[in-house]
Motif scaffolding. Structure first.
Motif, short mmCIF file in Angstrom:
data_model
loop_
_atom_site.label_atom_id
_atom_site.label_comp_id
_atom_site.label_asym_id
_atom_site.label_seq_id
_atom_site.Cartn_x
_atom_site.Cartn_y
_atom_site.Cartn_z
N ASP A 118 -30.23 -69.87 16.14
CA ASP A 118 -31.31 -70.64 16.75
C ASP A 118 -30.97 -72.12 16.79
OD1 ASP A 118 -34.13 -70.69 17.78
OD2 ASP A 118 -34.42 -71.96 16.01
N LEU B 273 -28.36 -72.78 19.58
CA LEU B 273 -28.94 -72.80 20.92
C LEU B 273 -29.77 -74.06 21.14
CD1 LEU B 273 -29.97 -69.03 21.21
CD2 LEU B 273 -27.88 -70.15 22.03
N ALA B 274 -30.52 -74.47 20.12
CA ALA B 274 -31.30 -75.70 20.24
C ALA B 274 -30.39 -76.91 20.48
CB ALA B 274 -32.13 -75.92 18.98
N LEU C 180 -29.55 -77.80 24.20
CA LEU C 180 -30.51 -78.61 24.94
C LEU C 180 -30.54 -80.04 24.44
CD1 LEU C 180 -31.44 -75.76 25.93
CD2 LEU C 180 -33.72 -76.74 26.09
N LEU D 132 -25.47 -72.04 28.06
CA LEU D 132 -26.35 -70.95 27.63
C LEU D 132 -25.85 -69.61 28.17
CD1 LEU D 132 -29.84 -72.64 28.07
CD2 LEU D 132 -28.77 -71.97 25.90
N TRP E 119 -34.55 -70.47 25.80
CA TRP E 119 -34.07 -71.84 25.91
C TRP E 119 -33.88 -72.26 27.35
CZ3 TRP E 119 -34.70 -74.92 22.04
CH2 TRP E 119 -34.79 -74.38 20.76
N GLU E 120 -33.54 -71.31 28.23
CA GLU E 120 -33.43 -71.63 29.65
C GLU E 120 -34.77 -72.13 30.20
OE1 GLU E 120 -29.90 -68.60 31.19
OE2 GLU E 120 -32.00 -67.95 31.20
N HIS F 5 -40.80 -69.46 26.66
CA HIS F 5 -39.91 -69.95 25.61
C HIS F 5 -40.26 -69.33 24.26
CE1 HIS F 5 -37.81 -72.70 22.91
NE2 HIS F 5 -38.96 -72.94 22.33
N ARG G 156 -37.68 -66.93 22.49
CA ARG G 156 -37.01 -67.54 21.35
C ARG G 156 -37.57 -67.02 20.03
NH1 ARG G 156 -38.07 -73.53 18.82
NH2 ARG G 156 -36.51 -73.41 17.16
N LEU H 145 -42.07 -76.28 19.15
CA LEU H 145 -41.94 -76.98 20.43
C LEU H 145 -42.94 -78.12 20.54
CD1 LEU H 145 -40.67 -77.16 23.25
CD2 LEU H 145 -42.36 -75.47 24.02
#
Length: 230
Positions: A43, A46-47, A50, A63, A108-109, A126, A130, A159
């Motif tokens: 996680d 992936l964060a 961005l 991604l 994430w997209e 999201h 996620r 978020l």
């Protein structure tokens, strides 16, 4: 397109979050801790895409690389990336497939900056992809089903702390707290208190924004949840 074989040293604020999460992992059964931690590493990985990408197209390419890499874990040896190797060693043996994790990419997209406001539909997409997938996967390692809704609420809370628009942040935060209150109302079973502890910490961040990760009151709250399930 490839990803670096090792992650860069995270900023101090992220390190504080990771230390808190490590405390939460400690409340999980010993047999599941390595997999639990590996999924949290995924996680964070992936964060970071961005956080470090200013061009949406580049973010999309990175991604996509991760989506394909996760799916390949089910049929090929893990490449020389520490996160993927940890997933192969400690998550896949617990019954979680790479294909089960790949939908996290879609979460994430949903946040890639396309110039449009972050509306409720994208926020929900999201959170479900996620947090829902992440918590369901950790729950499987813990032998507990039905954790996806808690994960989605956790993701919405996380978020909400990072949205720049005040109105959106306030609205999203209120929804997240309401959903977390509902999800955390029953006493958490002992095996999943590390996982539900993450949700408790996310709610604390919204209720007490002055208490940043690493604040002693947060550690005390996590310990109380680990002891009581409340």
């Amino acid at each position: 397109m490839t990803e670096a074989s090792a992650a860069a040293t995270p900023p101090p604020a992220i390190e504080a979050v990771m230390r808190e999460q490590a405390l939460a992992v400690g409340y999980a059964p010993a047999s599941a801790r390595d997999g639990f931690a590996a999924l949290l590493d995924l996680d964070h990985q992936l964060a970071s895409i961005l956080q470090s990408t200013t061009e949406p197209m580049v973010g999309q390419m990175r991604l996509t690389w991760w989506y394909e890499a996760l799916e390949k874990l089910d049929r090929e040896p893990a490449p020389a990336h520490p996160v993927l190797q940890r997933l192969a060693a400690s998550v896949l043996p617990g019954g979680v497939r790479g294909a089960d994790l790949a939908p996290m990419i879609e979460g994430w997209e949903a946040l890639l900056d396309d110039g449009e406001p972050l509306d409720d539909e994208r926020t929900t997409r999201h959170a479900d992809a996620r947090g829902g997938v992440l918590f369901a996967s950790i729950g499987r390692l813990l032998g507990q089903s039905g954790m996806a809704s808690l994960g989605a609420a956790w993701a919405k809370a996380d978020l909400a702390q990072h949205v720049s628009d005040e109105a959106t942040r306030s609205r999203s935060g209120a929804v997240a707290v309401s959903e977390l209150d509902q999800a955390l109302a029953p006493k958490s079973p002992k095996p999943v208190r590390g996982l539900s502890g993450l949700a408790v910490l996310a709610r604390e961040s919204l209720r007490h924004p002055d208490r940043l990760p690493g604040h002693p009151m947060r550690a005390t709250r996590l310990a109380w949840h680990g002891f009581t399930g409340r």
